[in-house]
Motif scaffolding. Structure first.
Motif, short mmCIF file in Angstrom:
data_model
loop_
_atom_site.label_atom_id
_atom_site.label_comp_id
_atom_site.label_asym_id
_atom_site.label_seq_id
_atom_site.Cartn_x
_atom_site.Cartn_y
_atom_site.Cartn_z
N HIS A 78 47.86 51.64 53.70
CA HIS A 78 48.32 51.16 52.40
C HIS A 78 48.16 49.64 52.29
O HIS A 78 47.84 48.97 53.26
CB HIS A 78 49.76 51.59 52.16
N LYS A 79 48.39 49.13 51.08
CA LYS A 79 48.14 47.72 50.81
C LYS A 79 49.39 47.01 50.32
O LYS A 79 50.29 47.63 49.75
CB LYS A 79 47.04 47.57 49.72
N PHE A 80 49.41 45.69 50.52
CA PHE A 80 50.47 44.88 49.91
C PHE A 80 49.87 43.63 49.29
O PHE A 80 48.78 43.18 49.67
CB PHE A 80 51.58 44.53 50.92
N TYR A 81 50.58 43.11 48.29
CA TYR A 81 50.09 41.96 47.52
C TYR A 81 50.33 40.67 48.28
O TYR A 81 51.37 40.49 48.93
CB TYR A 81 50.78 41.91 46.16
N THR A 82 49.39 39.74 48.17
CA THR A 82 49.46 38.50 48.95
C THR A 82 50.03 37.32 48.16
O THR A 82 50.03 36.19 48.65
CB THR A 82 48.07 38.13 49.46
N ALA A 83 50.51 37.56 46.95
CA ALA A 83 51.07 36.48 46.14
C ALA A 83 52.05 37.07 45.13
O ALA A 83 52.03 38.27 44.85
CB ALA A 83 49.96 35.71 45.41
N ASP A 84 52.94 36.22 44.59
CA ASP A 84 53.77 36.63 43.46
C ASP A 84 52.87 36.80 42.24
O ASP A 84 52.04 35.94 41.94
CB ASP A 84 54.83 35.56 43.17
N LEU A 85 53.04 37.91 41.53
CA LEU A 85 52.13 38.22 40.43
C LEU A 85 52.90 38.53 39.15
O LEU A 85 53.95 39.17 39.19
CB LEU A 85 51.26 39.43 40.80
N LYS A 86 52.35 38.08 38.03
CA LYS A 86 52.92 38.38 36.73
C LYS A 86 52.32 39.67 36.18
O LYS A 86 51.22 40.07 36.55
CB LYS A 86 52.64 37.23 35.75
N GLN A 87 53.06 40.32 35.30
CA GLN A 87 52.55 41.52 34.65
C GLN A 87 51.19 41.25 34.01
O GLN A 87 51.01 40.24 33.34
CB GLN A 87 53.54 42.00 33.58
N GLY A 88 50.25 42.13 34.24
CA GLY A 88 48.91 41.97 33.69
C GLY A 88 47.95 41.26 34.63
O GLY A 88 46.75 41.17 34.33
N SER A 89 48.44 40.76 35.77
CA SER A 89 47.57 40.06 36.72
C SER A 89 46.51 41.02 37.26
O SER A 89 46.77 42.21 37.48
CB SER A 89 48.38 39.50 37.88
N GLU A 90 45.33 40.48 37.49
CA GLU A 90 44.24 41.29 38.01
C GLU A 90 44.29 41.36 39.53
O GLU A 90 44.60 40.37 40.20
CB GLU A 90 42.89 40.70 37.58
N ILE A 91 44.01 42.53 40.06
CA ILE A 91 43.99 42.75 41.50
C ILE A 91 42.55 42.97 41.94
O ILE A 91 41.81 43.77 41.36
CB ILE A 91 44.86 43.96 41.89
N THR A 92 42.18 42.25 42.96
CA THR A 92 40.83 42.31 43.50
C THR A 92 40.85 42.87 44.91
O THR A 92 41.66 42.45 45.75
CB THR A 92 40.19 40.91 43.51
N MET A 93 39.95 43.83 45.19
CA MET A 93 39.76 44.38 46.53
C MET A 93 38.28 44.67 46.71
O MET A 93 37.61 45.06 45.75
CB MET A 93 40.61 45.63 46.73
N TYR A 94 37.78 44.47 47.89
CA TYR A 94 36.34 44.55 48.17
C TYR A 94 35.57 43.57 47.28
O TYR A 94 34.39 43.74 47.03
CB TYR A 94 35.80 45.96 47.92
N GLY A 95 36.28 42.54 46.77
CA GLY A 95 35.64 41.53 45.94
C GLY A 95 35.44 41.92 44.50
O GLY A 95 34.80 41.19 43.75
N VAL A 96 36.00 43.08 44.07
CA VAL A 96 35.83 43.52 42.68
C VAL A 96 37.20 43.84 42.07
O VAL A 96 38.17 44.09 42.78
CB VAL A 96 34.93 44.77 42.57
#
Length: 551
Positions: free
Chosen positions: A49-67
């Motif tokens: 599983h994954k966890f977020y590396t920063a505090d994020l606001k609603q609507g923030s984009e998540i990038t994995m594998y560079g996309v």
């Protein structure tokens, strides 16, 4: 994974990612240090599983594998677990943009003079197996195929049910003697196939299906092209066709498609039509006799050396988990790059599982025509899904999600790794044949059996099938090699798994080393020196795609 001799707890799949993947179970409140940054976990993070590396606001984009793989649905704290509640699928739009793509092929010098022992056909292609194939033009003949299968498999040594027959016998005897059935403990002995009559015939295969009549004429036409491609396949040496007579898919339509694909087709082709036979019994008896005579002839064929460039490798994933895009898929991707570097063919399919990585693939296309065909097929396929209230975003299964594949874009970005990094030389619609050396994209659903069925139709002579949860899928004419993403699965389901990519997760092997190991296995499997588990278990799964909405 190990880093400077220390076990790594997490991994980042691309420098631009804002999520980390857990390589082992991590506890809530635990501090994880990665690349000089400390992360205090807000939740328990299970392996995969994954966890977020920063505090994020609603609507923030998540990038994995560079996309782009999703957008968060509410404010999220750094160190929080990624879930289906806080992340929804999102993907970037895509278009052709005439990128100057360059590719550095891996070093293949050690394989330059390597060969495999295959069956060279008259059209120049080389098979990795020597099969006799039974084809029904309509579902009405399935029962006759079942009868013939039982007769030929049992007498000629191709059955895998002997051990279960023996087990049932023990249960029956215990029941007759009034014994407690729970006390019966009989060890099932593996089938050795040592009693095969025809040593150079790798199998007698049967394409039972539910089509040929009753649906649309377009369905019958697609099925005809599919069956013709199986008859033309280099792993097939001879064919027996059973027809009822009155169905949509007429024998002549099938033969026309066979000749259209291969004007020089010269394999033994036996045709039996039930409505022209004296009786069902006579039909079955004649089909068995003539097929037996054909088996005698193809048993004379011998394996001969062929260059690795003659291999056509299909790559597939099913029962995927959060490690699929970390271990097995990238390793298979390196195998794919090695084979492309050697002049072979690689087929990457499952269009619903390319959602989110379209731009990368478009940029790798060798011409605008190839890119445009891919765009058209993807957009028309996705539009069909939306028309019935679905979409590519609904592709992940409950098992995928449970093991860390939260959005389709995450699943797709990891799945696309199987195809490696080579240029895309061609895009094939369903049943179209692969003719160009290099990486081709094949339009199929993500459905395991529909996808493997389609890859074999396009010419795959081996299929590498990665799985994180365990999937007992095979194909009648194309040997399917199962590649586990983790060692727990490889040990638990050792009866269906051929290759374990767990050493990548533990840090014992690199992706490149594992990719070379996989290629070595493929060479042995193509030569008949190793029998993949799916082949030995007769996992002959075959599901034609009707071109409706199937994800």
């Amino acid at each position: 994974m190990l880093e400077n001799g220390v076990k790594r707890l997490v991994i980042k799949m691309h420098p631009n990612d804002n999520v980390l993947v857990a390589l082992t179970d991590l506890a809530k409140g635990e501090t994880v240090t990665f690349e000089g940054q400390d992360y205090i976990l807000a939740d328990t993070i299970k392996a995969k599983h994954k966890f977020y590396t920063a505090d994020l606001k609603q609507g923030s984009e998540i990038t994995m594998y560079g996309v782009l793989v999703g957008k968060v649905q509410s404010d999220i704290a750094k160190g929080s677990l990624m879930t289906t509640d806080n992340l929804k699928h999102a993907a970037e739009p895509y278009q052709y943009r005439d990128v100057d793509f360059t590719w550095q092929a891996p070093d293949v010098s050690k394989y330059k003079n390597r060969t495999f022992n295959g069956y060279k056909r008259s059209d120049g292609r080389v098979g990795t197996a020597n099969y006799w194939l039974f084809i029904p033009t309509v579902f009405c003949e399935n029962r006759n195929l079942d009868v013939i299968r039982e007769a030929l498999h049992n007498e000629l040594g191709y059955s895998v049910s002997d051990k279960y027959t023996q087990y049932t016998h023990y249960l029956l005897e215990a029941y007759k003697n009034g014994e407690d059935l729970d006390s019966i403990d009989v060890q099932l002995t593996p089938d050795q196939n040592s009693n095969r009559v025809f040593k150079n015939v790798d199998g007698i295969k049967f394409l039972n299906h539910q089509g040929g009549c009753g649906g649309t004429r377009q369905d019958a036409s697609t099925l005809s092209a599919l069956l013709a491609s199986y008859a033309n396949h280099p792993n097939v040496a001879g064919i027996t066709v059973l027809s009822l007579g009155c169905q949509h898919l007429q024998i002549q339509d099938f033969i026309t498609d066979v000749k259209k694909q291969n004007p020089a087709f010269d394999k033994p082709l036996l045709v039996f039509e039930q409505q022209q036979a004296k009786s069902e019994e006579q039909l079955v008896a004649d089909a068995i006799k003539k097929t037996f005579e054909g088996l005698v002839e193809i048993n004379k064929y011998e394996r001969t050396p062929a260059p690795l460039s003659e291999l056509c490798l299909g790559v597939k994933c099913g029962g995927s988990d959060g490690f699929s895009g970390v271990s097995a898929n990238p390793a298979v991707g390196y195998t794919s790059d090695l084979l492309v570097g050697l002049g072979g063919k690689v087929l990457l399919a499952e269009f619903p599982e390319l959602c989110g990585v379209e731009q990368n693939l478009i940029d790798r296309c060798t011409s605008e025509a190839v890119a445009t065909k891919f765009i058209d097929l993807m957009q028309s396929y996705d539009a069909l899904a939306h028309k019935v209230g679905s979409g590519f975003h609904m592709n992940p299964s409950p098992g995928n999600i449970k093991d860390g594949l939260i959005t389709d874009a995450i699943k797709s970005a990891g799945a696309a790794k199987k195809g490696g990094t080579a240029p895309v030389v061609d895009v094939l619609d369903y049943t179209e044949q692969a003719t160009k050396p290099g990486l081709s994209l094949v339009c199929t659903p993500g459905n395991d059996v529909e996808a493997t069925t389609g890859k074999a139709a396009s010419g795959a002579t081996l299929i590498l099938f990665t799985t994180g949860l365990g999937t007992p899928t095979g194909n009648p004419i194309c040997p399917v090699i199962k590649v586990a993403t983790n060692s727990v699965l490889a040990k638990k389901m050792s009866d269906i798994i051929d290759i374990d990519c767990g050493p990548i997760i533990s840090g014992e092997k690199s992706i490149e080393e594992m990719g070379e190991d996989i290629l070595e296995y493929c060479i042995k499997a193509a030569s008949g020196e190793i029998i993949p588990k799916a082949v030995s278990l007769n996992q002959d799964d075959f599901i034609p795609w009707k071109r409706g909405v199937s994800l």
